[in-house]
Scaffold this active site. Structure first.
Site, PDB file in Angstrom:
ATOM      1  N   GLU A  11      -8.605   6.847  -1.331  1.00 54.27           N
ATOM      2  CA  GLU A  11      -7.417   7.481  -1.738  1.00 54.27           C
ATOM      3  C   GLU A  11      -7.563   7.305  -3.173  1.00 54.27           C
ATOM      4  OE1 GLU A  11      -3.988   5.916   0.071  1.00 54.27           O
ATOM      5  OE2 GLU A  11      -2.780   7.946  -0.414  1.00 54.27           O
TER       6      GLU A  11
ATOM      7  N   CYS B  20       1.123  10.683  -1.388  1.00 55.64           N
ATOM      8  CA  CYS B  20       0.457   9.907  -0.151  1.00 55.64           C
ATOM      9  C   CYS B  20       0.052  11.390   0.274  1.00 55.64           C
ATOM     10  CB  CYS B  20       0.970   9.400   1.145  1.00 55.64           C
ATOM     11  SG  CYS B  20       2.554  10.380   0.906  1.00 55.64           S
TER      12      CYS B  20
ATOM     13  N   GLY C 172       2.985   3.395   3.848  1.00 52.87           N
ATOM     14  CA  GLY C 172       2.268   2.419   3.015  1.00 52.87           C
ATOM     15  C   GLY C 172       0.661   2.589   3.071  1.00 52.87           C
ATOM     16  N   SER C 173       0.357   1.700   3.037  1.00 55.33           N
ATOM     17  CA  SER C 173      -0.995   1.824   2.988  1.00 55.33           C
ATOM     18  C   SER C 173      -1.853   1.765   4.885  1.00 55.33           C
ATOM     19  CB  SER C 173      -1.868   0.777   1.919  1.00 55.33           C
ATOM     20  OG  SER C 173      -1.964  -0.472   2.968  1.00 55.33           O
TER      21      SER C 173
ATOM     22  N   TRP D 203       6.027   1.666  -3.521  1.00 56.39           N
ATOM     23  CA  TRP D 203       6.751   1.291  -4.477  1.00 56.39           C
ATOM     24  C   TRP D 203       6.647   2.773  -5.147  1.00 56.39           C
ATOM     25  CZ3 TRP D 203       2.745   3.175  -7.116  1.00 56.39           C
ATOM     26  CH2 TRP D 203       1.771   3.304  -6.655  1.00 56.39           C
ATOM     27  N   ASN D 204       5.565   3.513  -4.663  1.00 55.77           N
ATOM     28  CA  ASN D 204       5.843   5.461  -5.222  1.00 55.77           C
ATOM     29  C   ASN D 204       7.116   6.329  -5.441  1.00 55.77           C
ATOM     30  OD1 ASN D 204       4.680   5.601  -2.516  1.00 55.77           O
ATOM     31  ND2 ASN D 204       3.447   7.164  -2.837  1.00 55.77           N
TER      32      ASN D 204
ATOM     33  N   LYS E 213      12.899  -3.462   3.675  1.00 56.30           N
ATOM     34  CA  LYS E 213      12.159  -4.470   3.073  1.00 56.30           C
ATOM     35  C   LYS E 213      11.597  -3.086   1.780  1.00 56.30           C
ATOM     36  CE  LYS E 213       8.228  -6.084   2.169  1.00 56.30           C
ATOM     37  NZ  LYS E 213       7.827  -5.543   0.709  1.00 56.30           N
ATOM     38  N   PRO E 214      12.147  -3.307   0.702  1.00 55.37           N
ATOM     39  CA  PRO E 214      11.625  -2.449  -0.501  1.00 55.37           C
ATOM     40  C   PRO E 214      10.068  -3.070  -1.387  1.00 55.37           C
ATOM     41  CG  PRO E 214      13.135  -3.705  -1.306  1.00 55.37           C
ATOM     42  CD  PRO E 214      13.168  -4.165   0.186  1.00 55.37           C
ATOM     43  N   ALA E 215       8.996  -2.937  -2.098  1.00 57.07           N
ATOM     44  CA  ALA E 215       8.149  -3.334  -2.316  1.00 57.07           C
ATOM     45  C   ALA E 215       8.674  -4.140  -3.607  1.00 57.07           C
ATOM     46  CB  ALA E 215       7.604  -2.051  -2.762  1.00 57.07           C
TER      47      ALA E 215
ATOM     48  N   GLU F 279       3.824   6.230   8.404  1.00 57.02           N
ATOM     49  CA  GLU F 279       3.301   7.125   7.514  1.00 57.02           C
ATOM     50  C   GLU F 279       2.305   6.322   6.678  1.00 57.02           C
ATOM     51  OE1 GLU F 279       4.597  10.510   7.181  1.00 57.02           O
ATOM     52  OE2 GLU F 279       5.729  10.032   8.421  1.00 57.02           O
ATOM     53  N   LEU F 280       0.664   6.074   6.655  1.00 59.43           N
ATOM     54  CA  LEU F 280       0.082   5.839   6.377  1.00 59.43           C
ATOM     55  C   LEU F 280      -0.423   6.777   4.849  1.00 59.43           C
ATOM     56  CD1 LEU F 280      -1.647   4.208   8.969  1.00 59.43           C
ATOM     57  CD2 LEU F 280       0.845   2.947   7.453  1.00 59.43           C
TER      58      LEU F 280
HETATM   59  P1  NAP Z   1       0.948  -0.855   0.792  1.00 63.23           P
HETATM   60  O1  NAP Z   1       0.579  -1.901  -0.470  1.00 63.23           O
HETATM   61  O2  NAP Z   1       0.588  -0.843   2.188  1.00 63.23           O
HETATM   62  O3  NAP Z   1       2.171  -2.003   0.465  1.00 63.23           O
HETATM   63  C1  NAP Z   1       3.457  -0.959   1.647  1.00 63.23           C
HETATM   64  C2  NAP Z   1       4.550  -1.930   1.776  1.00 63.23           C
HETATM   65  O4  NAP Z   1       3.685  -2.544   3.023  1.00 63.23           O
HETATM   66  C3  NAP Z   1       5.835  -2.762   0.262  1.00 63.23           C
HETATM   67  O5  NAP Z   1       7.117  -2.561   0.672  1.00 63.23           O
HETATM   68  C4  NAP Z   1       4.482  -4.284   0.823  1.00 63.23           C
HETATM   69  O6  NAP Z   1       4.239  -4.835   0.727  1.00 63.23           O
HETATM   70  C5  NAP Z   1       4.710  -4.523   2.577  1.00 63.23           C
HETATM   71  N1  NAP Z   1       3.609  -5.437   2.594  1.00 63.23           N
HETATM   72  C6  NAP Z   1       2.411  -5.078   2.595  1.00 63.23           C
HETATM   73  N2  NAP Z   1       1.658  -6.303   3.107  1.00 63.23           N
HETATM   74  C7  NAP Z   1       2.103  -6.593   3.425  1.00 63.23           C
HETATM   75  C8  NAP Z   1       2.083  -8.089   4.901  1.00 63.23           C
HETATM   76  N3  NAP Z   1       1.278  -8.031   5.543  1.00 63.23           N
HETATM   77  N4  NAP Z   1       3.369  -7.280   6.153  1.00 63.23           N
HETATM   78  C9  NAP Z   1       4.707  -6.577   5.945  1.00 63.23           C
HETATM   79  N5  NAP Z   1       4.301  -5.743   4.751  1.00 63.23           N
HETATM   80  C10 NAP Z   1       3.770  -6.018   4.394  1.00 63.23           C
HETATM   81  O7  NAP Z   1       0.868   0.276   0.062  1.00 63.23           O
HETATM   82  P2  NAP Z   1       1.109   0.842  -1.838  1.00 63.23           P
HETATM   83  O8  NAP Z   1       0.242   0.706  -2.287  1.00 63.23           O
HETATM   84  O9  NAP Z   1       2.845  -0.504  -1.784  1.00 63.23           O
HETATM   85  O10 NAP Z   1       1.735   2.233  -1.189  1.00 63.23           O
HETATM   86  C11 NAP Z   1       0.700   3.462  -1.594  1.00 63.23           C
HETATM   87  C12 NAP Z   1       0.046   3.685  -0.464  1.00 63.23           C
HETATM   88  O11 NAP Z   1       1.758   4.308   0.455  1.00 63.23           O
HETATM   89  C13 NAP Z   1      -0.773   4.957  -0.013  1.00 63.23           C
HETATM   90  O12 NAP Z   1      -1.397   4.556   0.632  1.00 63.23           O
HETATM   91  C14 NAP Z   1      -0.084   6.271   0.317  1.00 63.23           C
HETATM   92  O13 NAP Z   1      -0.559   6.919   0.536  1.00 63.23           O
HETATM   93  C15 NAP Z   1       1.326   5.860   0.983  1.00 63.23           C
HETATM   94  N6  NAP Z   1       2.357   6.381   1.932  1.00 63.23           N
HETATM   95  C16 NAP Z   1       2.038   7.193   2.512  1.00 63.23           C
HETATM   96  C17 NAP Z   1       3.626   7.119   2.598  1.00 63.23           C
HETATM   97  C18 NAP Z   1       3.858   8.667   3.924  1.00 63.23           C
HETATM   98  O14 NAP Z   1       4.371   9.464   4.238  1.00 63.23           O
HETATM   99  N7  NAP Z   1       2.239   8.738   4.626  1.00 63.23           N
HETATM  100  C19 NAP Z   1       3.901   8.145   1.317  1.00 63.23           C
HETATM  101  C20 NAP Z   1       3.884   7.221   0.582  1.00 63.23           C
HETATM  102  C21 NAP Z   1       3.169   6.633   0.565  1.00 63.23           C
HETATM  103  P3  NAP Z   1       4.833  -5.479  -1.332  1.00 63.23           P
HETATM  104  O15 NAP Z   1       4.931  -4.902  -2.540  1.00 63.23           O
HETATM  105  O16 NAP Z   1       5.673  -7.481  -1.492  1.00 63.23           O
HETATM  106  O17 NAP Z   1       3.676  -6.144  -1.023  1.00 63.23           O
END
Ligand code: NAP
Length: 486
Positions: free
Chosen positions: A389, A292, A236-237, A158-159, A182-184, A258-259
């Site tokens: 983080e 991130c 994502g995370s 979502w960020n 699939k977006p957030a 990309e975590l």
């Molecule tokens: P997240 O909880 O990991 O969610 C990211 C995506 O994964 C969302 O679309 C989420 O869907 C989905 N998701 C969650 N659980 C899942 C599962 N069991 N199976 C499939 N998909 C699943 O992360 P966030 O809190 O949204 O984003 C923040 C994180 O992203 C931070 O750690 C940040 O550092 C990281 N990030 C990294 C980069 C990079 O380039 N390295 C860039 C931006 C952000 P739902 O929303 O429906 O739960």
């Protein structure tokens, strides 16, 4: 500015499968809420595994036609998409701010940043070169060709709801792959608007499919178990990334991850202090600390420690926190109340362990999703703010004495995405940059990202690179064709 999302021509609330806008099979929906006001903006289809399976099949059906197009034609369609995104930049930014919270100027920047990847990969689409390798035996020729990986699945956070998706769809399409995204849950509207514009640009049905809703485990389960999908690209995370990698193992899919990050910004005594403060402000507080590559730990050398904190606090005191849709706002809310609770817990525990609040320190008064821009002095590596983080507008400042101590502190984390250092000593620049275990290092600069650089991390921050001349490789297979009997 009063933005009514309901009036937007770009508002889409259904998923996109094979060129058709479709509801969830059970007609269920999930609300999308403005975090600055708590207002429900709209609701979107709440799709699951069955819809995802159909989207994957549509992407598979569309694959031969899309990969057979000339690179020139794919490039032209991507260029047309880029033009439409930039023509609609203001409206896309308003949608992004409404659902995500970041100030409008940042949202406009994000839309342009995402679009820059579309343009870049439109250009790169035409430069997928092969190779000829001299054979070890007479009468043979070894040809190396690059082919699209196939059907790609993409999951985004979502960020950066617009840019993270553009950064995946554009290289996939350029390489000749088709995609299911699939977006957030919190931010589907930017993604829907973006793919609607791709459709308008003439990208054929089935080439880009988008499933939306909150059943992320079901959607992700189908994406990772379905053998048709040959690659998963995830931003994502780290915990979710690890889970998805495990799920992909059974069908041996390629993955790009990309975590999370835990970026240090190291400020040495000999740094240009004004430059360092400006760099720290931008990298720590952009998107209210929810990126991130945000500086998570400010490591400041003892000789300038007090002066740095004083000057940083002066600047942070000038921030205008509020609804991102108001022009005067410099910093918006966090994405959710849950995010505020997490940030508050980290701050409270740091304070209990001896950190000193210089400014801020508590939830904001503007609404339930706000947190005050905060500086914590006397932070130590034993605190949660060192290890985790933060993902909020909180700057913990740690003190160090020597180069080696700074390097050891900076590397004392399982993450390795971005790191920054400020110094005017050339020897130190080389020594520290090379010693940092990170995928990206900014020297006297924190605004490091653009479409021309390889973005990505090492250690538990992930694998693969997005953008740059290296970015297309993540969507290509390298195939040998050995001609014998010549
Ligand atoms: P997240 O909880 O990991 O969610 C990211 C995506 O994964 C969302 O679309 C989420 O869907 C989905 N998701 C969650 N659980 C899942 C599962 N069991 N199976 C499939 N998909 C699943 O992360 P966030 O809190 O949204 O984003 C923040 C994180 O992203 C931070 O750690 C940040 O550092 C990281 N990030 C990294 C980069 C990079 O380039 N390295 C860039 C931006 C952000 P739902 O929303 O429906 O739960």
């Amino acid at each position: 500015m009063e933005f009514s999302i309901q009036d937007s021509q770009l508002l889409a609330t259904k998923g996109l499968i094979n060129g058709q806008w479709v509801d969830a099979d059970d007609n269920s929906t999930v609300p999308v809420v403005n975090p600055a006001t708590g207002e429900q903006l709209t609701d979107v289809a709440n799709m699951g595994a069955a819809e995802t399976r159909r989207a994957i099949e549509a992407a598979s059906d569309a694959l031969p036609g899309w990969s057979d197009l000339s690179a020139q034609k794919r490039s032209t369609l991507l260029e047309a998409w880029y033009d439409l995104v930039m023509e609609n930049q203001d409206e896309l930014a308003a949608i992004l701010t409404a659902e995500q919270g970041k100030p409008l100027f940042e949202a406009k920047g994000e839309v342009a940043y995402g679009a820059s990847y579309i343009k870049w990969f439109a250009e790169e689409a035409r430069r997928v070169y092969g190779d000829i390798i001299p054979a070890a035996q007479p009468g043979r020729r070894n040809l190396v060709v690059k082919q699209p990986v196939g059907v790609v699945a993409a999951i985004t956070p979502w960020n950066f709801p617009s840019a993270m998706l553009a950064r995946k769809i554009a290289p996939a399409l350029a390489a000749g792959c088709t995609i299911v995204c699939k977006p957030a849950t919190e931010t589907p509207l930017s993604a829907l608007a973006l793919v609607a514009l791709a459709q308008k640009a003439g990208v054929p049905d089935g080439v880009i499919n988008l499933v939306v809703g909150s059943r992320s485990a079901d959607i992700g389960g189908e994406m990772t178990s379905n053998p048709i999908v040959r690659k998963l690209t995830f931003t994502g995370s780290t915990p979710v990334g690890k889970l998805l990698m495990k799920q992909c193992a059974d069908t041996v899919k390629r993955t790009s991850m990309e975590l999370g990050g835990n970026a240090p910004i190291i400020i040495f005594d000999d740094a240009d202090l004004d430059q360092a403060i400006d760099g720290a402000l931008v990298s720590k507080f952009r998107n209210s600390g929810q990126t991130c590559i945000c500086s998570n730990r400010l490591l400041v050398q003892a000789g300038i420690y007090d002066r740095f904190i004083e000057r940083l606090a002066e600047k942070v005191g000038q921030f205008r926190v509020g609804n991102g849709l108001e022009e005067s706002t410099t910093h918006g809310p966090l994405v959710s109340e849950k995010a505020v609770t997490g940030v508050k817990a980290l701050v409270d525990s740091a304070v209990a362990d001896g950190a000193r609040v210089v400014i801020g320190g508590d939830s904001g008064e503007q609404g339930s999703c706000f947190f005050q821009p905060t500086i914590l002095a006397d932070a130590t590596p034993a605190m949660g703010v060192f290890k985790e983080e933060i993902f909020g507008p909180v700057a913990p400042v740690f003190r160090f004495e020597s180069d080696d101590e700074a390097i050891a502190l900076a590397n004392d984390t399982e993450f390795g995405l971005a790191a920054y250092l400020y110094t005017n000593n050339l020897k130190r620049i080389w020594k520290v940059s090379e010693a940092l275990e990170y995928g990206m290092v900014g020297v006297n600069e924190t605004a490091i990202s653009s479409e021309v650089i390889p973005f990505g991390g090492v250690k538990e921050s992930g694998q693969g690179r997005e953008g740059s001349k290296y970015g297309l490789d993540d969507y290509l297979e390298t195939k040998l064709i050995c001609l014998g009997g010549l």
